[in-house]
Design an enzyme around this catalytic site. Structure first.
Site, PDB file in Angstrom:
ATOM      1  N   HIS A 297      62.191  33.452  57.792  1.00 22.34           N
ATOM      2  CA  HIS A 297      63.367  33.880  57.027  1.00 22.34           C
ATOM      3  C   HIS A 297      64.155  34.903  57.819  1.00 22.34           C
ATOM      4  O   HIS A 297      63.605  35.675  58.604  1.00 22.34           O
ATOM      5  CB  HIS A 297      62.962  34.448  55.663  1.00 22.34           C
ATOM      6  CG  HIS A 297      61.890  35.484  55.728  1.00 22.34           C
ATOM      7  ND1 HIS A 297      60.553  35.164  55.858  1.00 22.34           N
ATOM      8  CD2 HIS A 297      61.947  36.841  55.697  1.00 22.34           C
ATOM      9  CE1 HIS A 297      59.839  36.277  55.901  1.00 22.34           C
ATOM     10  NE2 HIS A 297      60.656  37.309  55.813  1.00 22.34           N
TER      11      HIS A 297
ATOM     12  N   GLY B 127      56.083  43.427  60.627  1.00 19.91           N
ATOM     13  CA  GLY B 127      56.519  43.577  59.238  1.00 19.91           C
ATOM     14  C   GLY B 127      56.663  42.276  58.478  1.00 19.91           C
ATOM     15  O   GLY B 127      57.143  42.278  57.343  1.00 19.91           O
ATOM     16  N   GLN B 128      56.242  41.163  59.089  1.00 20.97           N
ATOM     17  CA  GLN B 128      56.365  39.898  58.355  1.00 20.97           C
ATOM     18  C   GLN B 128      55.286  39.811  57.288  1.00 20.97           C
ATOM     19  O   GLN B 128      54.090  39.978  57.578  1.00 20.97           O
ATOM     20  CB  GLN B 128      56.249  38.696  59.314  1.00 20.97           C
ATOM     21  CG  GLN B 128      56.518  37.371  58.598  1.00 20.97           C
ATOM     22  CD  GLN B 128      56.494  36.157  59.519  1.00 20.97           C
ATOM     23  OE1 GLN B 128      56.173  36.247  60.710  1.00 20.97           O
ATOM     24  NE2 GLN B 128      56.842  35.002  58.959  1.00 20.97           N
ATOM     25  N   SER B 129      55.696  39.571  56.048  1.00 17.68           N
ATOM     26  CA  SER B 129      54.719  39.468  54.951  1.00 17.68           C
ATOM     27  C   SER B 129      54.747  38.090  54.283  1.00 17.68           C
ATOM     28  O   SER B 129      53.795  37.710  53.626  1.00 17.68           O
ATOM     29  CB  SER B 129      54.985  40.551  53.896  1.00 17.68           C
ATOM     30  OG  SER B 129      56.280  40.406  53.349  1.00 17.68           O
TER      31      SER B 129
ATOM     32  N   ASP C 150      67.131  39.132  48.029  1.00 16.24           N
ATOM     33  CA  ASP C 150      65.758  39.581  48.205  1.00 16.24           C
ATOM     34  C   ASP C 150      65.270  40.246  46.913  1.00 16.24           C
ATOM     35  O   ASP C 150      65.996  40.987  46.258  1.00 16.24           O
ATOM     36  CB  ASP C 150      65.686  40.571  49.376  1.00 16.24           C
ATOM     37  CG  ASP C 150      64.265  40.816  49.837  1.00 16.24           C
ATOM     38  OD1 ASP C 150      63.921  40.361  50.950  1.00 16.24           O
ATOM     39  OD2 ASP C 150      63.500  41.466  49.103  1.00 16.24           O
TER      40      ASP C 150
ATOM     41  N   ASN D 133      61.613  39.383  61.078  1.00 19.03           N
ATOM     42  CA  ASN D 133      60.291  39.935  61.358  1.00 19.03           C
ATOM     43  C   ASN D 133      59.369  38.788  61.752  1.00 19.03           C
ATOM     44  O   ASN D 133      59.263  37.794  61.022  1.00 19.03           O
ATOM     45  CB  ASN D 133      59.745  40.650  60.114  1.00 19.03           C
ATOM     46  CG  ASN D 133      60.577  41.868  59.747  1.00 19.03           C
ATOM     47  OD1 ASN D 133      61.092  42.561  60.618  1.00 19.03           O
ATOM     48  ND2 ASN D 133      60.716  42.133  58.457  1.00 19.03           N
TER      49      ASN D 133
ATOM     50  N   HIS E  79      66.590  38.086  57.375  1.00 16.91           N
ATOM     51  CA  HIS E  79      67.098  39.102  56.453  1.00 16.91           C
ATOM     52  C   HIS E  79      68.569  39.379  56.775  1.00 16.91           C
ATOM     53  O   HIS E  79      68.938  39.510  57.953  1.00 16.91           O
ATOM     54  CB  HIS E  79      66.351  40.432  56.634  1.00 16.91           C
ATOM     55  CG  HIS E  79      64.921  40.414  56.227  1.00 16.91           C
ATOM     56  ND1 HIS E  79      64.484  40.861  54.998  1.00 16.91           N
ATOM     57  CD2 HIS E  79      63.813  40.023  56.897  1.00 16.91           C
ATOM     58  CE1 HIS E  79      63.165  40.756  54.935  1.00 16.91           C
ATOM     59  NE2 HIS E  79      62.722  40.252  56.073  1.00 16.91           N
TER      60      HIS E  79
HETATM   61  P1  DGP Z   1      59.140  40.037  55.455  1.00 12.56           P
HETATM   62  O1  DGP Z   1      58.421  41.311  55.149  1.00 12.56           O
HETATM   63  O2  DGP Z   1      60.066  40.094  56.668  1.00 12.56           O
HETATM   64  O3  DGP Z   1      58.180  38.869  55.517  1.00 12.56           O
HETATM   65  O4  DGP Z   1      60.108  39.795  54.211  1.00 12.56           O
HETATM   66  C1  DGP Z   1      59.727  39.154  53.050  1.00 12.56           C
HETATM   67  C2  DGP Z   1      60.773  39.483  52.034  1.00 12.56           C
HETATM   68  O5  DGP Z   1      60.689  38.527  50.985  1.00 12.56           O
HETATM   69  C3  DGP Z   1      60.613  40.850  51.369  1.00 12.56           C
HETATM   70  O6  DGP Z   1      61.791  41.622  51.629  1.00 12.56           O
HETATM   71  C4  DGP Z   1      60.475  40.560  49.888  1.00 12.56           C
HETATM   72  C5  DGP Z   1      60.973  39.162  49.772  1.00 12.56           C
HETATM   73  N1  DGP Z   1      60.313  38.349  48.764  1.00 12.56           N
HETATM   74  C6  DGP Z   1      58.979  38.107  48.652  1.00 12.56           C
HETATM   75  N2  DGP Z   1      58.729  37.294  47.616  1.00 12.56           N
HETATM   76  C7  DGP Z   1      59.940  36.980  47.090  1.00 12.56           C
HETATM   77  C8  DGP Z   1      60.348  36.149  45.997  1.00 12.56           C
HETATM   78  O7  DGP Z   1      59.544  35.523  45.299  1.00 12.56           O
HETATM   79  N3  DGP Z   1      61.687  36.087  45.741  1.00 12.56           N
HETATM   80  C9  DGP Z   1      62.613  36.771  46.495  1.00 12.56           C
HETATM   81  N4  DGP Z   1      63.890  36.641  46.149  1.00 12.56           N
HETATM   82  N5  DGP Z   1      62.265  37.544  47.538  1.00 12.56           N
HETATM   83  C10 DGP Z   1      60.949  37.651  47.820  1.00 12.56           C
END
Ligand code: DGP
Length: 113
Positions: free
Chosen positions: A99, A92-94, A32, A86, A101
């Protein structure tokens, strides 16, 4: 259907040279960008699903959990780790590409915030 603006589709398509922890024909995992624990990785299906709610293939869902377990093992936290999905903005999903975690390397608290 891959989304051309989806960052995780681009990662899965190897457009950014992301180092994968695990790769199979169905999914990849990688660290992440914004780690919330000493070990924090994501497992994503290669196919685009906006969230868990769009996934209907139980076999693929099971494979993602196997991927989470294998990712935790490979990153040295196979005995103690947390798996989080999420689903929806308020949860909390962004990033709207499903995906999983995988978090480890520190004590976890419950309930999560
Ligand atoms: P969520 O908030 O559950 O949707 O988690 C999204 C996660 O994705 C957050 O922990 C940060 C990660 N993330 C977002 N953009 C990137 C990226 O370009 N590369 C990587 N490795 N992680 C990313």
């Amino acid at each position: 259907m891959p989304s051309k603006d989806c960052i995780f589709c681009k990662i899965a398509n190897k457009e950014f040279n992301t180092e994968f922890v695990v790769e199979t024909e169905d999914y990849v995992s990688f660290k992440d960008l914004s780690p919330q624990a000493p070990v924090h990785a994501l497992v994503i299906p290669k196919q685009h699903f906006a969230s868990l709610n769009e996934m209907k293939d139980a076999e693929l869902m099971g494979k993602l959990l196997q991927g989470a377990r294998e990712t935790a093992e490979k990153l040295g936290v196979g005995d103690n780790y947390r798996v989080v999905i999420n689903t929806g903005e308020k949860a909390g999903q962004s990033v709207f590409h499903m995906h999983v975690h995988v978090l480890g390397g520190r004590a976890m608290h419950w309930p999560p915030g």
